[in-house]
Structures are given as structure tokens and as C-alpha cells.
Design an enzyme around this catalytic site. Structure first.
Site, short mmCIF file in Angstrom:
data_model
loop_
_atom_site.label_atom_id
_atom_site.label_comp_id
_atom_site.label_asym_id
_atom_site.label_seq_id
_atom_site.Cartn_x
_atom_site.Cartn_y
_atom_site.Cartn_z
N LYS A 1 111.28 59.32 15.16
CA LYS A 1 112.57 58.72 14.81
C LYS A 1 112.81 58.89 13.31
CE LYS A 1 113.77 54.64 13.48
NZ LYS A 1 114.93 54.98 12.60
N GLY B 1 107.46 52.78 5.43
CA GLY B 1 108.63 51.98 5.09
C GLY B 1 108.21 50.71 4.37
N SER B 2 109.01 49.68 4.51
CA SER B 2 108.77 48.45 3.76
C SER B 2 107.59 47.68 4.33
CB SER B 2 110.02 47.57 3.79
OG SER B 2 110.20 47.00 5.08
N THR B 3 106.95 46.90 3.47
CA THR B 3 105.84 46.06 3.91
C THR B 3 106.31 45.03 4.93
OG1 THR B 3 104.65 46.39 1.83
CG2 THR B 3 104.09 44.43 3.10
N VAL C 1 108.72 45.20 7.23
CA VAL C 1 108.85 45.79 8.56
C VAL C 1 107.49 46.22 9.09
CG1 VAL C 1 109.88 47.68 9.88
CG2 VAL C 1 111.23 46.51 8.13
N GLY C 2 106.64 46.73 8.21
CA GLY C 2 105.30 47.13 8.63
C GLY C 2 104.51 45.98 9.23
N GLU D 1 102.10 53.17 6.02
CA GLU D 1 102.22 53.50 4.61
C GLU D 1 103.42 52.71 4.10
OE1 GLU D 1 103.36 54.34 1.33
OE2 GLU D 1 104.20 56.19 2.14
N CYS E 1 107.67 55.26 -3.07
CA CYS E 1 106.68 54.18 -3.05
C CYS E 1 105.56 54.43 -4.06
CB CYS E 1 106.10 54.00 -1.65
SG CYS E 1 105.53 55.53 -0.90
N GLU F 1 109.28 45.48 -5.75
CA GLU F 1 109.56 46.91 -5.62
C GLU F 1 111.07 47.12 -5.63
OE1 GLU F 1 108.02 50.70 -2.99
OE2 GLU F 1 108.44 48.84 -1.93
#
Length: 455
Positions: A154, A207-209, A211-212, A229, A263, A355
Site C-alpha cells: 500500500k 511512518g509515525s510512532t 500509528v506504529g 521504522e 526520519c 519531530e
């Protein structure tokens, strides 16, 4: 199906209309990948390697096309986009060597022979961010395919064009239907289905922490493999024995490359107090030379931000900060923002701790090596960073002391396809790239063969 209008961030012009997959389309893509897996996993290693080399050659023949797409879709400079397209080729080529070298082990045991096999997982769902759509896609799908998995990928909703073209190139190179499927869509639909669908045996997310963490929690329900990551708030530490001119000249590239949408951006600059004034004078000159401009021009240093909403978010940090000086950016159409240097009064301001993901650099002085390490490590992140010093002893001590997964001494390089990449702390889990990444796309199977005759 709904659609998304892709916009050129440098001109604000609509350049494509892309269909977004719904839940039913996502399930069909996963089902095709699961069916293709039963054949792909059994393709002879030499044949799988040959197909991957053909895929790399197809990408190589389309580098100019892919780079132009990335400039138009993501606003990357043409020089960066050419490197990124070449990185896709190189990563596929690198992992084309894997199928014939996916070695197990023979382990000495009593009463027989014990051997191990690296078995593929099955279907892998790869979720790619908008900041580096091409290379990060390849970092996920190339080792997965090499190990015998199939991949459903995706791309980010706002930057899907190069991933779609890479999927077409895979088919043109002979990669079978269903082995690599590109499925544009919303994260809340396609990405979420990767997490919940039982046939998807691993999720790769960049992506973002925030969402991770949600993906990690969802994968726990099925004890599903994942590689994350995530974010970074990286330190660039300049000691008083460094080459000040070289460190100052390199600093803008370390933070403003890709308009700071990286990042690995060295967005926290720590300068030892004895050279602080000299360094800042040299830095102001270097920032003045690092102008945002038309990304199609070969000598442009920095392009626009990816969307108007993201530009406004970055501007909010600068409005609340202490601006020391800025570079230049175009006016008129486009999501432009100038390279900006802040000098926060403490290391607890939001610009120094959060960030920003834009062309904003925060600079603070420090006195001792111990203080530099304390400041560098005072963050929930631990992805990357740089150390500038003429002392090998200090470089070794500080590189061991900084809590980050990828460090450079007298350099800002973070990524090489032949070396591991990943973060400490809340910057992620697992490693991409390098010789060991493929192991994360396999399970180790142990088989014991009894050789002693039965009593």
C-alpha cells in the site's frame, strides 16, 4: 471505489486521479497473493533470482521516468529522485542474490543429523510512507520476494504514482501475477486490513510512532510478525576539535534534504560552546546557499513540502520558536517553506523535542562530552545521528554512547542498501537492508534425522 486526486506540490496542479481500494478489493488482492504464494515459494532459487535481476533491469531502464514521476508527485528534487530510483534498482539487484544463498545450518547433535531451513512466511503487507515512496517500498518488497514470500503493498495515499509504475515494471519483467501487488488506498482501510487479515503473516510499516504503536497492538492479536521504522529526532553533535567549516557546510544537507521530510533528519544541532559563534556564522552562510527552488532543475537543493496542511503544521512550530535566520523559498503556487534555523533557550522546547518533519533546525550549545550525550539521548526516539570530531577515541566513545541505530562520523549518511537500517527505542523494531534483513521474512525450521539404528 473512491478516488484521490494527486497534486503536484510545487505547482498545486492536479496530475492524476487514482482509485482507492475498498475492503472488498483489499481482500481480493490478499487472496490472489495467498494463491500466488503457493507457486512462488516453490520457484527454483536460480529462477527466482533470475526474475529479480530482470525486475532490477526493468527499473534501471525506467529510472528517468520514475524520477520524473517522483518530482511531480512528491516534490523531490530531480537529483534526489534519480538517486531514489537507482536505489530501488540496487536494492532489488542486491536481494536477487538471496534465493541461491539462503543457507541453513547443520548442527552437531547426538544420534543423527540436525539441519535448519529458512521457510518463507507467506503474504507480507507493506505500508509505505509519503516521504520516500520509491526506496522504502523496495526495502520492504525486495527481501520479502527474495525469501519466497508474496507482497501486497500500500503506497501512501498522496504519493502512489511511482509504486504503481514499479508494480507494472515487475509484471513486464516476468514477476507472476499476485506475487507483487500494488494497492492504493487509505491506511484505515487497506493498512488496517493487513493487520487484521489472517492470511497476511507479516506487516512492514514505515511512518509515525503513533500509528506504529496501533499496528503493533493489532498484530499482537494474531502474533503476527512486523517490522516498524518509525519517527526520529536526531542529533548532530559538533565538537570543538571538528573541522568547523566542513561541519557547518554539511549541516544544511543533514537536516533540510528532502525539505526535512526525513526520519533521519539531523534536526537537533549540538555545538560545543567554544566554537559556537564561529560555527553559527558559517552555518548562516551555508543555509543561505541551500535555497528551495523548482525541483525539476538539476542544481536545486530543496523542493516544496508535500501538502498545504503539512506546510501549515511546520509553520506552527516556527511561529512558536526563536528564529535565528532563514534561507529562501519561492512565493506563489506551491507548498513552499524556507530552510529555518531556531536557537531555543532550553532543550525542552517543542521544536527541540518533537519531530517537525520539515526544514527546521534547532541549535543549542553544550560544554562537555557528557552533556552532549545527555542532550542527544534525552528523547523517546533513537534512529540516526552524526558526530563531528577529529578524535578517533571520542568518535568511538560517543558513537557507543548515543542511543540510536544508525550513526555517521564526520558525515550525514544514514542509508546504504548493504548495511542494516533501523532504530532504537520508539524509532522502531527490526532492521531493514543489509545481509540480515531477509531473515526477518523467514521462519527457521529445525529438522532432526535419526541415524542410529533402532534398538
Amino acid at each position: 471505489m473512491s478516488t484521490y486526486t494527486v497534486v503536484n506540490p510545487a505547482t498545486e496542479e492536479s496530475i492524476a486521479e487514482v482509485e482507492l481500494a475498498d475492503l472488498a478489493a483489499t481482500d481480493r488482492a490478499i487472496a490472489r497473493a495467498a494463491e500466488a504464494y503457493e507457486t512462488w515459494r516453490h520457484v527454483a532459487p536460480a529462477d527466482r533470482a533470475r526474475l529479480l535481476r530482470r525486475f532490477a533491469a526493468a527499473v534501471d531502464s525506467a529510472i528517468d521516468e520514475l524520477a520524473a514521476l517522483e518530482v511531480a508527485n512528491a516534490g523531490h528534487t530531480i537529483s534526489n529522485a534519480m538517486w531514489e530510483a537507482g536505489n530501488v534498482r540496487d536494492v532489488i539487484e542486491y536481494y536477487a542474490a538471496v534465493p541461491e544463498r539462503l543457507f541453513g545450518r547443520q548442527i552437531p547433535v547426538a544420534g543423527g543429523v540436525d539441519i535448519t531451513f529458512h521457510e518463507p512466511l507467506g503474504v507480507v503487507g507493506v505500508i509505505v510512507p509519503w516521504n520516500f515512496p520509491m526506496p522504502i517500498a523496495a526495502w520492504g518488497f525486495a527481501p520479502a520476494l527474495a525469501a519466497g514470500n508474496t507482497v501486497v503493498l500500500k503506497p501512501a495515499e498522496i504519493t502512489p504514482l511511482t509504486a504503481i509504475r514499479i508494480g507494472e515494471l515487475a509484471r513486464e519483467a516476468g514477476i507472476p501475477e499476485g506475487v507483487l501487488t500494488i494497492i492504493p488506498g487509505k491506511g484505515s482501510v487497506v493498512g488496517e486490513r493487513f493487520v487484521t487479515h489472517p492470511a497476511v503473516r507479516k506487516v512492514v510499516f514505515t511512518g509515525s510512532t503513533e500509528v506504529g504503536k496501533r499496528i503493533m497492538a493489532g498484530c499482537a492479536d494474531q502474533v503476527k510478525n512486523l517490522t516498524l521504522e518509525l519517527g526520529g529526532k536526531n542529533a548532530n553533535i559538533v565538537f570543538d576539535d571538528a573541522d568547523v567549516a566542513a561541519a557547518a557546510a554539511a549541516a544544511p544537507g543533514g537536516v533540510f534534504d528532502n525539505s526535512g521530510q526525513d526520519c533521519c533528519s539531523r534536526s537537533r544541532l549540538l555545538v560545543q560552546r567554544g566554537i559556537y559563534d564561529e560555527f553559527m556564522a558559517a552555518l548562516e552562510e551555508a543555509v543561505g546557499d541551500f535555497a528551495a527552488a523548482d525541483p525539476t532543475l538539476p542544481d536545486t537543493a530543496m523542493g516544496p513540502l508535500v501538502t498545504a496542511a503539512h506546510r501549515d503544521r511546520v509553520a506552527g512550530y516556527v511561529a512558536a520558536g526563536d528564529v535565528a535566520f532563514t534561507g529562501t523559498a519561492p512565493t506563489g503556487p506551491g507548498f513552499w517553506f524556507p530552510p529555518t534555523v531556531l536557537t531555543p533557550p532550553t532543550t525542552s522546547t517543542v521544536d527541540f523535542t518533537e519531530e517537525i518533519f520539515g526544514p527546521v533546525l534547532s541549535v543549542v550549545p553544550f560544554d562537555t562530552e557528557a552533556e552532549a550525550l545527555r542532550i542527544a539521548n534525552d528523547t523517546e526516539y533513537g534512529l540516526s545521528g552524526s558526530i563531528w570530531t577529529a578524535s578517533l577515541d571520542r568518535a568511538m566513545r560517543v558513537s557507543r554512547g548515543v542511543e540510536a541505530g544508525n550513526l555517521s562520523v564526520n558525515s550525514h549518511a544514514s542509508v546504504r542498501y548493504s548495511t542494516p537500517f533501523g532504530g532504537f527505542k520508539q524509532s522502531g523494531l527490526g532492521r531493514e537492508l543489509g545481509p540480515d534483513a531477509v531473515a526477518s521474512f523467514t521462519e527457521v525450521k529445525n529438522v532432526f534425522f535419526a541415524t542410529q539404528p533402532a534398538d
